[in-house]
Motif scaffolding. Structure first.
Motif, PDB file in Angstrom:
ATOM      1  N   ARG A 145       0.828  -1.208   0.000  1.00 58.29           N
ATOM      2  CA  ARG A 145       0.000   0.000   0.000  1.00 58.29           C
ATOM      3  C   ARG A 145       0.863   1.260   0.000  1.00 58.29           C
ATOM      4  NH1 ARG A 145      -4.916   0.455   4.178  1.00 58.29           N
ATOM      5  NH2 ARG A 145      -5.546  -1.295   2.842  1.00 58.29           N
ATOM      6  N   SER A 146       1.896   1.267   0.823  1.00 60.91           N
ATOM      7  CA  SER A 146       2.791   2.425   0.878  1.00 60.91           C
ATOM      8  C   SER A 146       3.544   2.596  -0.435  1.00 60.91           C
ATOM      9  CB  SER A 146       3.784   2.267   2.033  1.00 60.91           C
ATOM     10  OG  SER A 146       3.115   2.200   3.275  1.00 60.91           O
ATOM     11  N   ALA A 147       3.990   1.471  -1.025  1.00 64.76           N
ATOM     12  CA  ALA A 147       4.713   1.528  -2.286  1.00 64.76           C
ATOM     13  C   ALA A 147       3.822   2.072  -3.402  1.00 64.76           C
ATOM     14  CB  ALA A 147       5.235   0.140  -2.653  1.00 64.76           C
ATOM     15  N   LYS A 148       2.582   1.647  -3.423  1.00 63.63           N
ATOM     16  CA  LYS A 148       1.660   2.121  -4.457  1.00 63.63           C
ATOM     17  C   LYS A 148       1.417   3.616  -4.325  1.00 63.63           C
ATOM     18  CE  LYS A 148      -2.874   1.209  -6.501  1.00 63.63           C
ATOM     19  NZ  LYS A 148      -4.085   0.349  -6.464  1.00 63.63           N
ATOM     20  N   GLN A 149       1.266   4.110  -3.094  1.00 63.75           N
ATOM     21  CA  GLN A 149       1.023   5.529  -2.883  1.00 63.75           C
ATOM     22  C   GLN A 149       2.226   6.360  -3.302  1.00 63.75           C
ATOM     23  OE1 GLN A 149      -1.912   7.208  -1.844  1.00 63.75           O
ATOM     24  NE2 GLN A 149      -0.620   8.815  -2.732  1.00 63.75           N
ATOM     25  N   ARG A 150       3.426   5.910  -2.920  1.00 59.78           N
ATOM     26  CA  ARG A 150       4.621   6.659  -3.305  1.00 59.78           C
ATOM     27  C   ARG A 150       4.815   6.610  -4.817  1.00 59.78           C
ATOM     28  NH1 ARG A 150       9.014   9.374  -2.438  1.00 59.78           N
ATOM     29  NH2 ARG A 150      10.984   8.777  -3.415  1.00 59.78           N
ATOM     30  N   ALA A 151       4.541   5.463  -5.436  1.00 62.91           N
ATOM     31  CA  ALA A 151       4.673   5.359  -6.888  1.00 62.91           C
ATOM     32  C   ALA A 151       3.745   6.349  -7.587  1.00 62.91           C
ATOM     33  CB  ALA A 151       4.373   3.932  -7.345  1.00 62.91           C
ATOM     34  N   MET A 152       2.506   6.450  -7.103  1.00 60.48           N
ATOM     35  CA  MET A 152       1.569   7.390  -7.709  1.00 60.48           C
ATOM     36  C   MET A 152       2.018   8.833  -7.475  1.00 60.48           C
ATOM     37  SD  MET A 152      -0.981   7.925  -9.607  1.00 60.48           S
ATOM     38  CE  MET A 152      -1.905   6.392  -9.736  1.00 60.48           C
ATOM     39  N   ASP A 153       2.538   9.113  -6.294  1.00 58.32           N
ATOM     40  CA  ASP A 153       3.029  10.461  -6.003  1.00 58.32           C
ATOM     41  C   ASP A 153       4.176  10.838  -6.938  1.00 58.32           C
ATOM     42  OD1 ASP A 153       1.187  10.711  -3.961  1.00 58.32           O
ATOM     43  OD2 ASP A 153       2.626  10.285  -2.356  1.00 58.32           O
ATOM     44  N   LEU A 154       5.069   9.894  -7.192  1.00 55.83           N
ATOM     45  CA  LEU A 154       6.193  10.162  -8.082  1.00 55.83           C
ATOM     46  C   LEU A 154       5.728  10.400  -9.515  1.00 55.83           C
ATOM     47  CD1 LEU A 154       8.772   7.555  -6.739  1.00 55.83           C
ATOM     48  CD2 LEU A 154       9.099  10.033  -6.786  1.00 55.83           C
ATOM     49  N   LEU A 155       4.825   9.564  -9.989  1.00 55.23           N
ATOM     50  CA  LEU A 155       4.301   9.745 -11.341  1.00 55.23           C
ATOM     51  C   LEU A 155       3.593  11.086 -11.473  1.00 55.23           C
ATOM     52  CD1 LEU A 155       2.936   6.169 -12.141  1.00 55.23           C
ATOM     53  CD2 LEU A 155       5.067   7.216 -12.944  1.00 55.23           C
ATOM     54  N   ASP A 156       2.874  11.464 -10.437  1.00 54.04           N
ATOM     55  CA  ASP A 156       2.188  12.754 -10.439  1.00 54.04           C
ATOM     56  C   ASP A 156       3.207  13.889 -10.472  1.00 54.04           C
ATOM     57  OD1 ASP A 156      -0.149  14.481 -10.190  1.00 54.04           O
ATOM     58  OD2 ASP A 156       0.542  14.861  -8.154  1.00 54.04           O
ATOM     59  N   HIS A 157       4.243  13.775  -9.658  1.00 49.12           N
ATOM     60  CA  HIS A 157       5.272  14.810  -9.593  1.00 49.12           C
ATOM     61  C   HIS A 157       5.980  14.979 -10.940  1.00 49.12           C
ATOM     62  CE1 HIS A 157       8.144  17.454  -7.682  1.00 49.12           C
ATOM     63  NE2 HIS A 157       9.141  16.744  -8.171  1.00 49.12           N
ATOM     64  N   LEU A 158       6.111  13.877 -11.682  1.00 46.83           N
ATOM     65  CA  LEU A 158       6.801  13.908 -12.964  1.00 46.83           C
ATOM     66  C   LEU A 158       5.839  14.117 -14.131  1.00 46.83           C
ATOM     67  CD1 LEU A 158       9.376  11.042 -12.352  1.00 46.83           C
ATOM     68  CD2 LEU A 158       9.728  13.496 -12.195  1.00 46.83           C
ATOM     69  N   GLY A 159       4.587  14.427 -13.823  1.00 48.75           N
ATOM     70  CA  GLY A 159       3.631  14.804 -14.852  1.00 48.75           C
ATOM     71  C   GLY A 159       3.108  13.675 -15.704  1.00 48.75           C
ATOM     72  N   ILE A 160       3.054  12.467 -15.147  1.00 52.89           N
ATOM     73  CA  ILE A 160       2.608  11.325 -15.943  1.00 52.89           C
ATOM     74  C   ILE A 160       1.608  10.461 -15.179  1.00 52.89           C
ATOM     75  CG2 ILE A 160       4.463   9.737 -15.260  1.00 52.89           C
ATOM     76  CD1 ILE A 160       4.644   8.925 -18.220  1.00 52.89           C
ATOM     77  N   ALA A 161       0.983  11.014 -14.158  1.00 51.94           N
ATOM     78  CA  ALA A 161       0.016  10.253 -13.363  1.00 51.94           C
ATOM     79  C   ALA A 161      -1.167   9.784 -14.200  1.00 51.94           C
ATOM     80  CB  ALA A 161      -0.472  11.096 -12.185  1.00 51.94           C
TER      81      ALA A 161
END
Length: 237
Positions: A126-142
């Motif tokens: 769950r934590s990994a999925k949230q951080r992965a989504m945060d990173l994709l969002d930060h890099l403009g590809i969410a």
């Protein structure tokens, strides 16, 4: 590990790499010393055969040097070909990699490609999925999180690769020709992304490249020739 803002992300000290012996001896690296600060993005240039990739793979703990020392976050990790720590475990925690091809797992979505890098390091799903989504969002590809790699453009795939490299909050990111397969616009976007990552995350970033179209985004430019470093150039920014 305790670090300070002044602590270099990596130091290569007197690093040499020799292949073969006697009549077949080839000196790929010749007493190279290089330090990269946390928060610094550095370009490593030079012709083919200059030793760029050999130096990068030595600093990546993949291709041990014949002599010299590799110090990461103040910890001696390699002395000559002798590992001072568990290289695989250390690399997963402290290093991020981006290569010419994104090398995404084809049957995993963009989100899953980033998430799996953390789950390998025993982060709860769950934590990994949230951080992965945060990173994709930060890099403009969410918005492409649920797409498989073959549904992404080359630039989008490299953004996912950068997100994956950042997943475990590394102190050092190493990139080998990451824009070689991209057009000039996408290539510049990726170079700017590395600068953004270095300055915002505090990671040191080293990019081996032949692409001279976006060198103004780098803090420092270092050239190699015949296994040695030439004097660096200041950024044009």
């Amino acid at each position: 590990m305790n670090t300070s803002p002044q602590q270099p992300a990596i130091e290569a000290i007197g690093v040499s790499k020799i292949y073969g012996h006697d009549q077949t001896e080839v000196i790929a690296l010749n007493d190279v010393s290089l330090s990269v600060a946390r928060g610094e993005v550095m370009a490593l240039l030079g012709p083919s055969g200059a030793g760029k990739s050999t130096l990068l793979t030595a600093m990546a703990l993949i291709n041990p040097p014949t002599s010299g020392r590799i110090v990461i976050d103040g910890e001696l990790v390699m002395e000559g070909a002798n590992a001072k720590i568990d290289l695989r475990a250390f690399g997963r925690q402290h290093l991020g990699f981006v290569f010419q091809k994104a090398n995404l797992i084809p049957f995993l979505t963009a989100l899953e490609n980033v998430q799996v890098a953390m789950e390998i390091n025993d982060m709860p799903a769950r934590s990994a999925k949230q951080r992965a989504m945060d990173l994709l969002d930060h890099l403009g590809i969410a918005d492409r999180a649920n797409n498989l790699p073959d549904a992404l453009s080359g630039g989008q795939q490299q953004r996912v690769a950068v997100a994956r490299a950042l997943a475990n909050q590394p102190s050092l990111i190493l990139a080998d020709e990451p824009t070689a397969a991209l057009d000039s616009h996408r290539g510049r976007q990726v170079m700017e992304l590395f600068a953004q990552v270095a300055h915002e995350s505090g990671a040191g970033v080293i990019v081996v490249t032949h692409d001279t179209r976006a060198l103004d985004v780098f803090d420092r430019i270092v050239e190699m020739e015949d296994g040695r470093l030439k004097p660096g150039k200041p950024s044009l920014r």
